[in-house]
Design a protein around this motif. Structure first.
Motif, PDB file in Angstrom:
ATOM      1  N   SER A 128       0.860  -1.159   0.094  1.00 17.55           N
ATOM      2  CA  SER A 128       0.116  -0.075  -0.094  1.00 17.55           C
ATOM      3  C   SER A 128       0.699   1.401  -0.071  1.00 17.55           C
ATOM      4  O   SER A 128       0.553   2.152  -0.833  1.00 17.55           O
ATOM      5  CB  SER A 128      -0.927  -0.044   1.194  1.00 17.55           C
ATOM      6  OG  SER A 128      -1.517   1.208   1.159  1.00 17.55           O
ATOM      7  N   ARG A 129       1.828   1.300   0.857  1.00 15.43           N
ATOM      8  CA  ARG A 129       2.876   2.467   0.877  1.00 15.43           C
ATOM      9  C   ARG A 129       3.626   2.627  -0.595  1.00 15.43           C
ATOM     10  O   ARG A 129       3.755   3.786  -1.038  1.00 15.43           O
ATOM     11  CB  ARG A 129       3.673   2.250   1.943  1.00 15.43           C
ATOM     12  CG  ARG A 129       3.285   2.550   3.332  1.00 15.43           C
ATOM     13  CD  ARG A 129       4.627   2.674   4.365  1.00 15.43           C
ATOM     14  NE  ARG A 129       5.095   1.552   4.367  1.00 15.43           N
ATOM     15  CZ  ARG A 129       5.070   0.551   5.572  1.00 15.43           C
ATOM     16  NH1 ARG A 129       4.529   1.105   6.425  1.00 15.43           N
ATOM     17  NH2 ARG A 129       5.719  -0.567   5.490  1.00 15.43           N
ATOM     18  N   LYS A 130       3.929   1.463  -1.091  1.00 17.27           N
ATOM     19  CA  LYS A 130       4.631   1.581  -2.501  1.00 17.27           C
ATOM     20  C   LYS A 130       3.636   2.373  -3.623  1.00 17.27           C
ATOM     21  O   LYS A 130       3.836   3.143  -4.291  1.00 17.27           O
ATOM     22  CB  LYS A 130       4.897   0.186  -3.142  1.00 17.27           C
ATOM     23  CG  LYS A 130       6.216  -0.446  -2.531  1.00 17.27           C
ATOM     24  CD  LYS A 130       6.602  -1.657  -3.188  1.00 17.27           C
ATOM     25  CE  LYS A 130       7.475  -2.509  -2.473  1.00 17.27           C
ATOM     26  NZ  LYS A 130       7.686  -3.579  -3.112  1.00 17.27           N
ATOM     27  N   ARG A 131       2.206   1.750  -3.504  1.00 15.54           N
ATOM     28  CA  ARG A 131       1.332   2.324  -4.408  1.00 15.54           C
ATOM     29  C   ARG A 131       1.021   3.771  -4.027  1.00 15.54           C
ATOM     30  O   ARG A 131       1.031   4.434  -5.097  1.00 15.54           O
ATOM     31  CB  ARG A 131       0.015   1.556  -4.433  1.00 15.54           C
ATOM     32  CG  ARG A 131       0.047   0.189  -5.370  1.00 15.54           C
ATOM     33  CD  ARG A 131      -1.168  -0.440  -5.298  1.00 15.54           C
ATOM     34  NE  ARG A 131      -1.060  -1.392  -4.289  1.00 15.54           N
ATOM     35  CZ  ARG A 131      -2.078  -1.336  -3.298  1.00 15.54           C
ATOM     36  NH1 ARG A 131      -3.057  -0.876  -2.984  1.00 15.54           N
ATOM     37  NH2 ARG A 131      -2.079  -2.565  -2.288  1.00 15.54           N
ATOM     38  N   THR A 132       1.038   4.156  -2.808  1.00 12.65           N
ATOM     39  CA  THR A 132       0.870   5.536  -2.523  1.00 12.65           C
ATOM     40  C   THR A 132       2.003   6.436  -2.854  1.00 12.65           C
ATOM     41  O   THR A 132       1.783   7.646  -3.390  1.00 12.65           O
ATOM     42  CB  THR A 132       0.457   5.647  -0.954  1.00 12.65           C
ATOM     43  OG1 THR A 132      -0.497   4.776  -0.479  1.00 12.65           O
ATOM     44  CG2 THR A 132       0.217   7.067  -0.317  1.00 12.65           C
ATOM     45  N   SER A 133       3.234   5.919  -2.766  1.00  5.91           N
ATOM     46  CA  SER A 133       4.279   6.899  -3.024  1.00  5.91           C
ATOM     47  C   SER A 133       4.596   6.916  -4.577  1.00  5.91           C
ATOM     48  O   SER A 133       5.202   7.935  -4.972  1.00  5.91           O
ATOM     49  CB  SER A 133       5.585   6.242  -2.334  1.00  5.91           C
ATOM     50  OG  SER A 133       5.836   4.869  -3.082  1.00  5.91           O
ATOM     51  N   THR A 134       4.003   5.954  -5.174  1.00  8.51           N
ATOM     52  CA  THR A 134       4.186   6.086  -6.817  1.00  8.51           C
ATOM     53  C   THR A 134       3.218   7.001  -7.403  1.00  8.51           C
ATOM     54  O   THR A 134       3.153   7.256  -8.614  1.00  8.51           O
ATOM     55  CB  THR A 134       4.285   4.831  -7.477  1.00  8.51           C
ATOM     56  OG1 THR A 134       3.120   3.845  -7.108  1.00  8.51           O
ATOM     57  CG2 THR A 134       5.727   4.169  -6.907  1.00  8.51           C
ATOM     58  N   GLU A 135       2.030   7.366  -6.616  1.00 10.62           N
ATOM     59  CA  GLU A 135       1.073   7.945  -7.319  1.00 10.62           C
ATOM     60  C   GLU A 135       0.983   9.344  -7.381  1.00 10.62           C
ATOM     61  O   GLU A 135       1.875   9.940  -6.831  1.00 10.62           O
ATOM     62  CB  GLU A 135      -0.418   7.447  -6.678  1.00 10.62           C
ATOM     63  CG  GLU A 135      -0.584   6.009  -6.908  1.00 10.62           C
ATOM     64  CD  GLU A 135      -1.941   5.699  -6.218  1.00 10.62           C
ATOM     65  OE1 GLU A 135      -2.588   6.503  -5.329  1.00 10.62           O
ATOM     66  OE2 GLU A 135      -2.297   4.548  -6.129  1.00 10.62           O
TER      67      GLU A 135
END
Length: 135
Positions: A128-135
């Motif tokens: 979830s953190r990965k997805r949030t940081s790449t958005e």
């Protein structure tokens, strides 16, 4: 790990010599067996204490040798759970537990969740953190 004895700076216990180095050397010598049978006398000797003195110091800190071994093994298991896809049988064995049942019981008491739930939760949080940081 007997972590409370290894960290005098945290106000835990002052022992003669460098207990952290003594334990690190002990584990290095034992290699892959470092997480297996952790005998009281062996750990006490590595810390420069008698077994009874070690037990008293731990009791003064509100812990016991068994609690410290469980904490050490639980930390090792967390690392393996998150860093591999190994089965619980392999992780239990590599962390020094006698069985998956013992591993699951100790892990649950120390963390409040099963090993499987811990692995899934932390991996989901990381994703979830990965997805949030790449958005």
């Amino acid at each position: 790990r007997v972590r409370l004895l290894m960290d005098p700076d945290a106000g835990a216990v002052a022992v003669e010599g460098d207990a952290g180095v003594a334990l690190a050397e002990l584990f290095e010598q034992r290699g892959e067996h470092a997480f297996r049978a952790m005998e009281r006398d062996e750990i006490a000797r590595a810390l420069g204490l008698s077994v009874r003195s070690m037990q008293r110091k731990l009791a003064d800190l509100g812990t016991s040798f068994r609690d410290e071994v469980h904490a050490f093994r639980t930390d090792r298991a967390k690392t393996l759970l998150l860093g591999s896809d190994h089965s619980l049988i392999v992780i239990a064995d590599d962390s020094g537990f006698d069985s998956v049942r013992a591993f699951t019981e100790v892990f649950g008491k120390r963390t409040g969740e099963s090993p499987q739930a811990f692995r899934l939760r932390v991996r989901a949080e990381r994703e979830s953190r990965k997805r949030t940081s790449t958005e």
